[in-house]
Scaffold this active site. Sequence first.
Site, mmCIF file in Angstrom:
data_model
loop_
_atom_site.group_PDB
_atom_site.id
_atom_site.type_symbol
_atom_site.label_atom_id
_atom_site.label_comp_id
_atom_site.label_asym_id
_atom_site.label_seq_id
_atom_site.Cartn_x
_atom_site.Cartn_y
_atom_site.Cartn_z
ATOM 1 N N GLY A 143 43.509 46.223 39.003
ATOM 2 C CA GLY A 143 44.435 47.332 38.832
ATOM 3 C C GLY A 143 45.805 47.036 39.410
ATOM 4 O O GLY A 143 46.079 45.926 39.888
ATOM 5 N N GLY A 169 47.181 47.879 42.218
ATOM 6 C CA GLY A 169 47.158 47.465 43.621
ATOM 7 C C GLY A 169 46.818 45.997 43.776
ATOM 8 O O GLY A 169 47.456 45.272 44.544
ATOM 9 N N CYS A 229 38.295 40.880 48.005
ATOM 10 C CA CYS A 229 37.038 40.712 47.266
ATOM 11 C C CYS A 229 36.597 39.255 47.297
ATOM 12 O O CYS A 229 35.415 38.950 47.488
ATOM 13 C CB CYS A 229 37.189 41.211 45.835
#
Length: 312
Positions: free
Chosen positions: A163, A165, A130
Amino acid sequence: MSSTTKVAVIGSGNIGTDLMIKVLRLSETLEMGAMVGIDPASDGLARAGRLGVPTTAQGVEGLVAMPGFADIEIVFDATSAGAHAHHDAVLRRHGKQVVDLTPAAIGPYVVPTVNLDEHLQSPNVNMVTCGGQATIPIVAAISAVTPVRYAEIVASIASRSAGPGTRANIDEFTETTARGLEVVGGATRGKAIIVLNPAEPPLIMRDTVLCLVDDCDQAEVAASIAEMVARVQEYVPGYRLKQQVQFRRVAQGEPVDALTDAPGGHDCWVVQVFLEVEGAAHYLPAYAGNLDIMTSAALRVAERMARREAQA
């Protein structure tokens, strides 16, 4: 002949579910063929079932065993870097094209506004991270005007939007993002830092980009950045500059205190860019711009792959 390309999503967590919603709501090119998870009780699989998407809770092996597997052409992997190596090996044996949203970096890095068309035929493309999707376009925009000797980015995301992950892949995040700043962004050297912000209410994604360059045309650099921001906004409307691009002169011998690991030794300029990424809230909250930019970029890549195949 179908006018759409069937896709599958592996990973029924936040990223995978948001990606599924985007395919269903936004894409005229892609069609959901399967949602794949390993937790039968996950909200993603339940939601997929309610929306009429075929599901399996048996992972990639369950996907391969599904009746419609042969019709699926592109598979998104929204799991983890560790799991992706196995998924890629299985899917390659079956000739599927893979869009990897983990930091595994098995395939070439792809950032839609910078190098998408270079890798449309690759069996596996990596969406970096991201932070990479948010900041690499800016570094590339600066590199298009003047050489970037060092690029450092700080991605600050809401703790709630990170999260299991993401948390399991912190090391891979920093390494993959830094490498992407170099390979795709054009920086001679890159560094990435991630901050999980526990503030309540959660803050939307913020990114700081700092580049060390030699003397440059500031107006040209700022214009290149503005053009790049507009291009990213085509698929991530919530992507924006927080303020005007900043330029700071650093004389020889003066510490580059805005950067943590920058080389010194001669006169240079620090270019500072401050970004904000607000999510579209298709499935995730608006503050989760870090996840939204990943799914939006992945959707853009798969749609371009599908159009290329349709034109071939």
